[in-house]
Write a protein that holds these residues in place. Sequence first.
Motif, PDB file in Angstrom:
ATOM      1  N   SER A   1      35.830  45.072  44.310  1.00  0.00           N
ATOM      2  CA  SER A   1      36.570  44.844  45.552  1.00  0.00           C
ATOM      3  C   SER A   1      38.026  44.523  45.270  1.00  0.00           C
ATOM      4  O   SER A   1      38.937  44.998  45.968  1.00  0.00           O
ATOM      5  CB  SER A   1      35.925  43.713  46.345  1.00  0.00           C
ATOM      6  N   ALA A   2      38.260  43.715  44.234  1.00  0.00           N
ATOM      7  CA  ALA A   2      39.638  43.400  43.851  1.00  0.00           C
ATOM      8  C   ALA A   2      40.370  44.647  43.409  1.00  0.00           C
ATOM      9  O   ALA A   2      41.499  44.919  43.838  1.00  0.00           O
ATOM     10  CB  ALA A   2      39.641  42.356  42.733  1.00  0.00           C
TER      11      ALA A   2
ATOM     12  N   THR B   1      41.213  47.134  46.291  1.00  0.00           N
ATOM     13  CA  THR B   1      42.342  46.681  47.109  1.00  0.00           C
ATOM     14  C   THR B   1      43.671  46.992  46.433  1.00  0.00           C
ATOM     15  O   THR B   1      44.608  47.496  47.065  1.00  0.00           O
ATOM     16  CB  THR B   1      42.232  45.171  47.370  1.00  0.00           C
TER      17      THR B   1
ATOM     18  N   GLY C   1      42.544  44.110  39.285  1.00  0.00           N
ATOM     19  CA  GLY C   1      43.323  43.183  40.103  1.00  0.00           C
ATOM     20  C   GLY C   1      43.271  41.747  39.627  1.00  0.00           C
ATOM     21  O   GLY C   1      43.408  40.817  40.418  1.00  0.00           O
TER      22      GLY C   1
ATOM     23  N   ILE D   1      38.385  39.519  47.454  1.00  0.00           N
ATOM     24  CA  ILE D   1      37.486  38.784  46.556  1.00  0.00           C
ATOM     25  C   ILE D   1      36.635  37.789  47.342  1.00  0.00           C
ATOM     26  O   ILE D   1      35.412  37.700  47.139  1.00  0.00           O
ATOM     27  CB  ILE D   1      38.299  38.057  45.474  1.00  0.00           C
TER      28      ILE D   1
ATOM     29  N   THR E   1      44.399  40.874  47.833  1.00  0.00           N
ATOM     30  CA  THR E   1      43.402  40.830  46.763  1.00  0.00           C
ATOM     31  C   THR E   1      42.516  39.599  46.896  1.00  0.00           C
ATOM     32  O   THR E   1      41.291  39.683  46.740  1.00  0.00           O
ATOM     33  CB  THR E   1      44.106  40.830  45.386  1.00  0.00           C
ATOM     34  N   GLN E   2      43.137  38.471  47.202  1.00  0.00           N
ATOM     35  CA  GLN E   2      42.364  37.238  47.400  1.00  0.00           C
ATOM     36  C   GLN E   2      41.320  37.409  48.505  1.00  0.00           C
ATOM     37  O   GLN E   2      40.151  37.044  48.340  1.00  0.00           O
ATOM     38  CB  GLN E   2      43.293  36.082  47.777  1.00  0.00           C
TER      39      GLN E   2
ATOM     40  N   MET F   1      40.566  40.568  37.892  1.00  0.00           N
ATOM     41  CA  MET F   1      39.171  40.338  37.529  1.00  0.00           C
ATOM     42  C   MET F   1      38.856  41.144  36.270  1.00  0.00           C
ATOM     43  O   MET F   1      39.536  42.118  35.960  1.00  0.00           O
ATOM     44  CB  MET F   1      38.241  40.782  38.672  1.00  0.00           C
TER      45      MET F   1
END
Length: 427
Positions: free
Chosen positions: A307-308, A311, A270, A78, A74-75, A272
């Motif tokens: 995007s988070a 994933t 995720g 992001i 996830t990181q 966010m």
Amino acid sequence: MYQKRVKMGIFNEAQKYIVGGVNSPVRAFKSVGGEPPFIEKGEGAYIFDIEGNKYLDYIQSWGPLIFGHCDKDTQNAIIEAVKKGVSFGAPTKVEVELAKEVLELFPHLNLIRFVNSGTEATMSAIRLARGYTGKDDIIKFEGCYHGHSDSLLVSAGSGAATFGVPSSPGVPADFTKHTLLAKYNDIESVKKCFESGDVGCVIIEPIAGNMSLVPGEKEFLGELREICNHYGAVLIFDEVMSGFRASLRGSFDIYGIKADIVTFGKVIGGGMPVGAFAGKKEIMEKLSPVGPVYQAGTLSGNPVAMSAGLTVIKKLKENPEIYKELEDKAKKLMEGFSETSKENNIDFNYNVIGSMFGFFFNKKLPKNFDEVNESDTKRYAKFHNNMLKSGFYFAPSAYETGFICTPMNEKDIENTITTYSKIVKEI
């Protein structure tokens, strides 16, 4: 003493600039006493405060971090998204990808709209349902929380079925006069509401996570679906909390009941700020720009949050077995608490659904908000304070749900149970 002074200093400073020192009320620890630790970082199942204290985290940002803090996948998603820009206010491909991933899991949902919070999702879903049916009245349930929009901040008046009255200053009575309140898991109260007004929609948490954890009974939810069909009302399942948490498909995997609109949040971002509402095509196409019901948001669908979420959802779809693993850990935790409580003559009951758990210092297992309110909240406050001092971070309210994340291991659970057995005499 030094650490305590540091914490008090920062909390006092926060109150000079931020209302109550916090940006969401429950964080102020008002219902459990004491002062909130200020968090500096998280790693896996743990969080660390600014004084270096380490806590096993059973809140996980109130649900979204099913893979724990600082999940590398996830990181990275992001970080890569941020490199391209944090927001455009324009369509992006990743919005389409996340929409597709979510809708593929729900055959009864055809279209989705992303927003920035659960409150936005439920508020927009209700407006859409009213616009679709042409009816103003809505039914909600005591103990279910759907965000802080005006028409949903209501409390019960007198009688078995009643129009809601504002539960917060600043909410005009005219805003809540179309909100009827029913009792959770009580179908007769729902029938009386339908007889009392011209109902356009019913909104409910099929797995209620805002009165600790109280699941809807399958028969009750099935009858609710039938009543909505009979009266032509839109059924909204608020799964901001339970979606992708109770199971991969939230309540749908558990009950198989098809709501007309489902709201999502938490896990699909995720960590966010993301919310969404999805529904049948004929309902969703009443939404602007296709239809007349207006809803908009400058930051909705921003590429970093999308995007988070993408994933996390992909990882969950690829590893559905984690739900059984998380549920087993949650059950072990609650069974350990239950056994210790019984040994010490403490009333204790609990629910576990997937990676969610909730417990009550109560003689019986509650089925509605009235029964939840019979729980011993003072005992919960003592529990919370003692566990926090021992390095275990539970929700600072007896009315909140707890969460298990994948980095939590058997030793973490065992240590939690052992610590509870040590502090139980104090509560």
